[in-house]
Enzyme design. Structure first.
Site, PDB file in Angstrom:
ATOM      1  N   CYS A 131     -99.372   7.249  21.011  1.00 53.27           N
ATOM      2  CA  CYS A 131     -99.171   8.411  21.890  1.00 53.27           C
ATOM      3  C   CYS A 131     -97.995   8.248  22.853  1.00 53.27           C
ATOM      4  O   CYS A 131     -97.692   9.159  23.630  1.00 53.27           O
ATOM      5  CB  CYS A 131    -100.450   8.705  22.657  1.00 53.27           C
ATOM      6  N   HIS A 152    -103.864  17.145  23.847  1.00 53.52           N
ATOM      7  CA  HIS A 152    -103.113  15.905  23.664  1.00 53.52           C
ATOM      8  C   HIS A 152    -102.419  15.949  22.312  1.00 53.52           C
ATOM      9  O   HIS A 152    -103.070  15.892  21.263  1.00 53.52           O
ATOM     10  CB  HIS A 152    -104.059  14.715  23.761  1.00 53.52           C
ATOM     11  N   HIS A 161     -99.746  10.868  32.070  1.00 55.15           N
ATOM     12  CA  HIS A 161    -100.286  10.781  30.713  1.00 55.15           C
ATOM     13  C   HIS A 161    -101.682  11.407  30.684  1.00 55.15           C
ATOM     14  O   HIS A 161    -102.026  12.111  29.723  1.00 55.15           O
ATOM     15  CB  HIS A 161    -100.339   9.330  30.249  1.00 55.15           C
ATOM     16  N   LYS A 189    -101.527  18.235  29.815  1.00 50.50           N
ATOM     17  CA  LYS A 189    -102.445  18.161  28.674  1.00 50.50           C
ATOM     18  C   LYS A 189    -103.691  19.007  28.905  1.00 50.50           C
ATOM     19  O   LYS A 189    -104.390  19.358  27.948  1.00 50.50           O
ATOM     20  CB  LYS A 189    -102.858  16.709  28.418  1.00 50.50           C
ATOM     21  N   PHE A 247    -102.324   3.770  22.019  1.00 52.11           N
ATOM     22  CA  PHE A 247    -103.193   2.724  21.485  1.00 52.11           C
ATOM     23  C   PHE A 247    -102.330   1.522  21.088  1.00 52.11           C
ATOM     24  O   PHE A 247    -101.267   1.670  20.495  1.00 52.11           O
ATOM     25  CB  PHE A 247    -103.935   3.218  20.242  1.00 52.11           C
ATOM     26  N   GLU A 261    -104.307   4.940  35.354  1.00 50.52           N
ATOM     27  CA  GLU A 261    -102.971   5.477  35.634  1.00 50.52           C
ATOM     28  C   GLU A 261    -102.809   5.804  37.113  1.00 50.52           C
ATOM     29  O   GLU A 261    -101.760   5.533  37.704  1.00 50.52           O
ATOM     30  CB  GLU A 261    -102.705   6.721  34.789  1.00 50.52           C
TER      31      GLU A 261
END
Length: 414
Positions: free
Chosen positions: A163, A339, A303, A334, A400, A314
């Site tokens: 991502c 996403h 994010h 998002k 990931f 975050e």
């Protein structure tokens, strides 16, 4: 140092199939979520996503292209064509040896892979794969297809960092122009992963929201009641160009990219580091390269996918880098687009560029009760966009594997 500016944008998103509609819907807090229409979701825990609206590839592409390319490549071609038109670029006037393509995707042709394997497994065992099976599924193929269509012979490849992919692509494009290895690069990302395999896989990993009764409010970053992310699809294209090259051809300049930071959490297969170690390194590197201080940044497009651990780590990382500053605006777009996985950074980069250009911070929607420790630390525009004087904006993406990519944009000044 060679300056790198933005001279064209293209967007194909769940809240708009062009840059103008995408931006207008974003600042007005429109949700792109709804029940999945692409397959029967009866047996799935999550039955909704942020699908594209009123977009059928058959309306825009020749039957030959539909046969040869997976949806993620078609999405890429559509967004890039927009960006070229938006940038008023005369292809034949360019030195195509100095124009490159760096395009990303996290999952590539996952739809093609699923469909072909289902046909094989449900058939008599005879392999009747299309001759386009392998090229359709390759994650790098969209980058190659864009190059072939326009004859761009410069640097051409596909970074993959889950991502964080399209932010990684942006940083690589920025570097190649800065290093005088290209004058213009088409960059961004595309994703077409709303199918049984991806929804089922992410659901098994307990990453997706299960608010099936209210899809449009399911993505709620920073909220204490968040329960997972909402899958999105689409593409974002950004044309980066060396400043003097852009000026010489009379280009309209929409913004500037001034720094990029990549790092790793080195912590867990899918989870972010609890203290945001990689995120801190990535953001600090972007600031260092831009030569600015943390207090110079006005807005961060987080994010923030609406997962419990991810959003909190975050926020911790942002606090470690930027301290407590109520004038710093943060939001998670998002919450509207869902996403977009490998395409997330491109779409969110466009949001940052337009935020700087228009002086409007995009909102976070659906969020009602922000994590108590942070609700009074930063400015969280909720529901609708908020006017603010902006000079620098940062976009964060995490993937990931612990991948971190942060990009720093600047409002364009002569």
């Amino acid at each position: 140092m060679r300056r790198v500016v933005v001279t064209g944008l293209g967007a194909l998103t769940p809240i708009g199939n062009d840059v103008t509609s995408f931006w207008n819907n974003m600042v007005n807090g429109v949700s792109g979520a709804g029940p999945i229409t692409k397959f029967n979701t009866e047996k799935f825990k999550t039955r909704f996503a942020c699908e594209l609206k009123d977009f059928d590839p058959a309306d825009h592409f020749h039957v030959k292209e539909l046969r040869q390319y997976d949806r993620f490549s078609l999405y890429a071609l559509y967004a890039v064509e927009q960006a070229i038109q938006h940038g008023q670029i005369d292809i034949e006037q360019l030195n195509k040896n100095r124009v490159g393509v760096i395009w990303g995707s996290g999952n590539g042709g996952i739809q093609t892979f699923q469909d072909q394997m289902k046909e094989y497994c449900e058939g008599d065992g005879t392999p009747r794969f299309t001759p386009f099976f392998i090229p359709r599924i390759l994650v790098d193929i969209a980058s190659g297809i864009i190059s072939i269509k326009y004859g761009f012979r410069g640097v051409n490849f596909c970074p993959v960092s889950a991502c964080a992919t399209s932010n990684t692509a942006l940083i690589e494009a920025f570097n190649y122009i800065k290093w005088d290895k290209a004058d213009m690069i088409i960059t961004g990302g595309s994703e077409a992963a709303i199918n049984e395999a991806a929804i089922g896989g992410f659901s098994s990993a307990k990453a997706l929201s299960t608010r099936n009764e209210s899809p449009e409010t399911a993505s709620r970053p920073f909220d204490v009641t968040r329960d997972g992310f909402v899958m999105g699809e689409g593409a974002g294209a950004i044309i980066l160009e060396e400043y003097e090259h852009a000026v010489k051809r009379g280009a309209t300049i929409y913004g500037e990219i001034v720094g990029g930071g990549m790092a790793a959490d080195a912590y867990h297969l899918t989870g972010t580091h609890p203290e945001g170690e990689g995120a801190v390194l990535g953001m600090n590197e972007a600031l260092r390269e831009a030569g600015i201080k943390p207090e110079d940044v006005d807005y961060i497009n987080m994010h923030a996918t609406s997962t419990s651990q991810g959003d909190t780590s975050e926020l911790i990382a942002v606090k470690r880098v930027f301290g407590e500053r109520k004038s710093l605006s943060v939001s998670a777009t998002k919450s509207m687009t869902g996403h977009l996985l490998g395409a997330a950074g491109a779409i969110e980069g466009i949001a940052c560029i337009l935020a700087l250009k228009n002086g409007i911070v995009p909102p976070t929607i659906n969020t009602k009760e922000i994590e108590p420790e942070y609700k009074d630390v930063y400015n969280f525009p909720l529901g609708k966009g908020e006017r603010q004087s902006l000079n620098y904006a940062m976009s964060n993406t995490f993937g990931f594997g612990g991948h971190i990519a942060s990009v720093l944009f600047k409002k364009f000044e002569e």
